[in-house]
Design an enzyme around this catalytic site. Structure first.
Site, short mmCIF file in Angstrom:
data_model
loop_
_atom_site.label_atom_id
_atom_site.label_comp_id
_atom_site.label_asym_id
_atom_site.label_seq_id
_atom_site.Cartn_x
_atom_site.Cartn_y
_atom_site.Cartn_z
N SER A 1 0.86 -1.18 0.00
CA SER A 1 0.00 0.00 0.00
C SER A 1 0.89 1.24 0.00
O SER A 1 2.11 1.13 -0.01
CB SER A 1 -0.88 0.00 1.24
OG SER A 1 -0.05 0.19 2.38
N LYS A 2 0.25 2.39 0.03
CA LYS A 2 0.98 3.66 0.04
C LYS A 2 2.05 3.69 1.13
O LYS A 2 3.16 4.13 0.91
CB LYS A 2 -0.01 4.78 0.35
CG LYS A 2 -0.45 5.51 -0.89
CD LYS A 2 -0.91 6.89 -0.54
CE LYS A 2 -1.32 7.58 -1.83
NZ LYS A 2 -2.68 7.98 -1.86
N ARG A 3 1.65 3.21 2.28
CA ARG A 3 2.53 3.19 3.44
C ARG A 3 3.85 2.47 3.15
O ARG A 3 4.90 2.82 3.66
CB ARG A 3 1.75 2.48 4.55
CG ARG A 3 2.36 2.36 5.89
CD ARG A 3 1.24 1.95 6.86
NE ARG A 3 0.49 0.80 6.35
CZ ARG A 3 0.83 -0.46 6.60
NH1 ARG A 3 1.88 -0.73 7.31
NH2 ARG A 3 0.11 -1.46 6.12
N GLY B 1 5.25 2.23 0.17
CA GLY B 1 5.97 2.77 -0.98
C GLY B 1 5.25 2.53 -2.30
O GLY B 1 5.82 2.71 -3.37
#
Ligand code: GLU
Length: 463
Positions: A243-245, A247
């Site tokens: 996920s975004k978290r 990268g």
């Protein structure tokens, strides 16, 4: 059979690392087999698609050098084609109008769930021999459903997952056109893959459930069935879907954060595919080596530390002129005076072996052409009458020696020895003044690159 692959992103978000990995495998497989790699923008979901996302996807592909063959296909520009085949399916009895309202279907779902059954369309508008259908309600725009076979098994040998079998009893008559007439995702993909002569559909395994539906549609259209390769998801170090978290951001953010496109391509190629123990390889090698036998069916793990390491390897081996050009471009944006490319190139050469990030590299060498601000804490710790005296004496010796790197190093070494000093006693104060920080490469090299005039200028109050 000519190999034709495609990358088919939905422009509902940016191009992120998972998408790039899919694109890379499709690209490499096409190149390896002297085939074509096509790009299709799946933008029929008008509400969730945006021009910005299309642009971000194209920018990302360009930055990574993932050039596609032929023209980009936009699904929204192909609506006539989809209509043609919807009509054909209606005409030959493989599709039908369904007038069931949302409330009706909701009620059906609830009943099925109450009875412990899997919610599915019950075929109430499906035409059958001798079946009498209800009268079509007036003023209700119908959806169009595909008449999925009731029995039999759909089977394919997935190039990554092996044989996959699904019984038609698991499927229902899915919608191919909404009540406003717009075709649905599964329908457009089928028509496009057929029309674009796609030989290999390479995509994320989140699409596995769509494949049997798509195969049934292709069969109903008498179209050839392509090969399928469903790639496993990329997970973060915690085992969760990336996920975004972790990268999974717009790939262009990697550019902004100091990564090279070569790094990203190389790193993502290795996520779920391997070639022995090779970690660093060119795009050309990747395309020559790529095969599905070495694609793993288990999920791959995104490892930022490895990405950084690889970036460092690329920084080390990159053409110095190209690096210098990149630095100049960045410094210009920062309004730094940029008239000495030779100086930048020398500073890059001195620093690049210790760096894993371009931004950090370019930032670390700014002091070569912009006198560092005085750091009070460092000044207090390292600059005193004693260190000033040593600096003055050393500079005196340096002024009289040949301006060569080895020679300068030799002079410093001798100076330290003859004055009974420890190396840091002279190196640290020089670092503070010349570089503005303590964490630098060899001080002799820094002195050499800066030149005697600049060195004297930065140390003027000691001389
Ligand atoms: N548009 C789909 C996606 O972005 C891909 C569909 C496909 O590859 O068949 O997930």
């Amino acid at each position: 059979m000519k190999v034709v692959t495609r990358f088919a992103p939905s422009p509902t978000g940016y191009l992120h690392v998972g998408g790039v990995r899919t694109a890379l495998f499709s690209y490499a497989f096409a190149k390896k087999n002297k085939g074509d790699f096509l790009l299709r923008i799946e933008d029929t979901d008008i509400e969730r698609s945006s021009e910005d996302a299309v642009k971000a996807i194209l920018d990302g592909m360009k930055w990574l050098g993932l050039e596609h063959d032929g023209e980009i296909k936009y699904q929204t520009k192909r609506l006539d084609l989809y209509q043609k085949y919807i009509n054909l399916l209606l005409e030959n009895g493989n599709a039908y109008y369904c007038y069931a309202s949302e409330e009706e279907l909701q009620k059906l779902r609830e009943e099925q769930l109450q009875n412990g059954a899997k919610p599915r369309y019950d075929g109430r508008w499906r035409p059958e021999k001798d079946k009498i259908l209800p009268e079509a309600p007036k003023g209700v725009p119908p959806v169009i459903r595909f008449k999925n076979p009731l029995t039999g098994i759909i089977k394919w040998v997935d190039l990554v997952k092996g044989e996959i079998k699904i019984s038609n009893e698991e499927l229902d008559d899915f919608i191919i056109a909404r009540s406003d007439g717009s075709p649905t995702y599964n329908f457009c993909v089928v028509i496009d893959d057929w029309d674009m002569s796609i030989s290999h559909v390479i995509r994320g395994d989140d699409h596995i459930n769509n494949t049997p539906k798509q195969i049934n549609l292709l069969n109903a259209l008498n179209a050839p069935i392509p090969n399928y390769a469903h790639l496993s998801m990329i997970h973060g170090p915690d085992g969760q879907k990336l996920s975004k978290r972790h990268g999974s951001v717009n790939v262009m953010q990697y550019k902004e954060e100091g990564y090279l496109p070569e790094t990203l391509n190389n790193y993502l190629s290795r996520l779920g595919w391997s070639h022995g123990d090779d970690e660093k390889f060119s795009m050309e090698d990747f395309c020559n080596w790529f095969d599905f036998e070495h694609v793993t069916s288990s999920s791959a793990q995104f490892d930022k530390a490895k990405l950084d390491w690889l970036n460092g390897e690329y920084i080390k081996s990159m053409d110095i002129n190209k690096l210098t050009e990149m630095a100049v471009e960045i410094y210009k944006k920062m309004n730094l005076p940029m008239d000495n490319n030779e100086l930048i190139a020398k500073a890059i050469s001195l620093y690049r072996d210790r760096e894993t990030n371009l931004n950090k590299l370019f930032e670390d060498i700014i002091y070569f052409f912009k006198k560092p601000d005085r750091d009070e804490e460092l000044e207090a710790k390292f600059i005193n009458s004693n260190s000033k005296k040593n600096i003055k004496a050393l500079i005196g010796e340096l002024q009289n020696s040949k301006w060569e790197e080895d020679e300068i190093n030799q002079v410093i070494k001798l100076f330290v020895k003859n004055n009974n000093l420890k190396f840091p006693e002279i190196a640290m104060p020089l670092r503070v003044r010349l570089a503005g920080n303590l964490n630098t490469p060899n001080i002799g090299s820094i002195i050499f690159i800066l030149g005697i005039d600049e060195v004297k200028e930065r140390l003027s109050d000691c001389l």
